[in-house]
Design an enzyme around this catalytic site. Structure first.
Site, mmCIF file in Angstrom:
data_model
loop_
_atom_site.group_PDB
_atom_site.id
_atom_site.type_symbol
_atom_site.label_atom_id
_atom_site.label_comp_id
_atom_site.label_asym_id
_atom_site.label_seq_id
_atom_site.Cartn_x
_atom_site.Cartn_y
_atom_site.Cartn_z
ATOM 1 N N LYS A 45 -6.672 3.636 4.953
ATOM 2 C CA LYS A 45 -6.215 4.995 5.060
ATOM 3 C C LYS A 45 -5.843 5.559 3.696
ATOM 4 O O LYS A 45 -5.777 6.761 3.502
ATOM 5 C CB LYS A 45 -4.981 5.076 5.974
ATOM 6 N N GLY A 46 -5.611 4.665 2.757
ATOM 7 C CA GLY A 46 -5.051 5.050 1.465
ATOM 8 C C GLY A 46 -5.864 6.018 0.639
ATOM 9 O O GLY A 46 -5.315 6.785 -0.146
ATOM 10 N N ASP A 104 -6.210 -3.568 -6.870
ATOM 11 C CA ASP A 104 -5.088 -4.470 -7.079
ATOM 12 C C ASP A 104 -5.651 -5.868 -7.330
ATOM 13 O O ASP A 104 -6.120 -6.150 -8.431
ATOM 14 C CB ASP A 104 -4.191 -4.403 -5.840
ATOM 15 N N LYS A 132 -4.495 -1.621 -11.180
ATOM 16 C CA LYS A 132 -3.389 -2.521 -11.520
ATOM 17 C C LYS A 132 -3.984 -3.857 -11.992
ATOM 18 O O LYS A 132 -4.013 -4.838 -11.258
ATOM 19 C CB LYS A 132 -2.496 -2.722 -10.288
ATOM 20 N N PHE A 153 5.673 -1.820 -7.446
ATOM 21 C CA PHE A 153 5.265 -1.419 -6.102
ATOM 22 C C PHE A 153 5.183 0.106 -6.062
ATOM 23 O O PHE A 153 6.193 0.785 -6.040
ATOM 24 C CB PHE A 153 6.243 -1.943 -5.040
ATOM 25 N N VAL A 154 3.948 0.614 -6.098
ATOM 26 C CA VAL A 154 3.737 2.061 -6.131
ATOM 27 C C VAL A 154 3.351 2.589 -4.755
ATOM 28 O O VAL A 154 2.652 1.921 -3.988
ATOM 29 C CB VAL A 154 2.672 2.466 -7.181
ATOM 30 N N ARG A 166 2.818 7.598 2.377
ATOM 31 C CA ARG A 166 1.472 8.066 2.026
ATOM 32 C C ARG A 166 1.459 9.560 1.706
ATOM 33 O O ARG A 166 0.633 10.030 0.958
ATOM 34 C CB ARG A 166 0.490 7.826 3.175
#
Length: 180
Positions: A45-46, A104, A132, A153-154, A166
């Site tokens: 979903k990001g 990530d 990252k 942690f973003v 979100r």
């Protein structure tokens, strides 16, 4: 008020919009030079806020699709990549541009790219809002990247912690007490 959980705003909404304009031009120039129009595939979903911001700046007519893949449980990448929803369009013989919120560990992207190439995609490139690199465990890089971020942690602009945050219009660092 979810903003009370944010330790620091890392990337503002204005910075994101400006970078999306630059990325859209770069991507469009690259595909125009090849005479191709890619299928734009957002990883749910990001990627949704970033993808929406990006595609509205393209001047070519593009097809969009989505995939839902998962490899996280809370704050940890579990290493097992699961395809929950595959593309509806066929990618056979087509160029594909994956839209990702963050690269990530790289596990998810590596598996998705392999899958699309096995399905006959002509080529698969990646545009990611965030990178990252300190967390990378597999050898993969996005061809187009918005911003490098530290190993914090973003959240925001599509990135979540347990499905929350979100909707923040910026990228922020989540206060450790929220997720510890």
């Amino acid at each position: 008020m979810i903003s009370k959980d944010i330790q620091k705003v890392l990337i503002s909404e204005d910075q994101i919009e400006e970078r999306c304009e630059e990325l859209a031009k770069e991507i469009e120039n690259d595909y125009n030079a090849k005479g191709e129009i890619p299928i734009i595939v957002g990883l749910l979903k990001g990627s949704v806020p970033f993808m929406a911001e990006l595609i509205k700046r393209f001047t070519f007519a593009c097809e969009i699709d989505f995939m839902s893949v998962s490899s996280y449980d809370g704050t940890e990448s579990i290493g097992d990549v699961r395809i929950d929803k595959d593309m509806d369009l066929s990618c056979k013989g087509r160029s594909v541009l994956i839209v990702e919120d963050i690269v990530d560990t790289g596990r998810t992207l590596k598996e998705v790219k392999k899958l699309l190439l096995r399905k006959g995609a002509k080529d698969v490139k990646v545009v990611s809002l965030l990178d990252k690199p300190e967390r990378r465990v597999v050898d993969i890089e996005a061809e187009y990247t918005g911003f490098p971020v530290p190993n914090e942690f973003v959240v925001g602009y599509g990135l979540d912690y347990n499905q929350k945050y979100r909707n923040l219009p910026y990228i922020g660092i989540l206060k450790p007490e929220v997720y510890q």
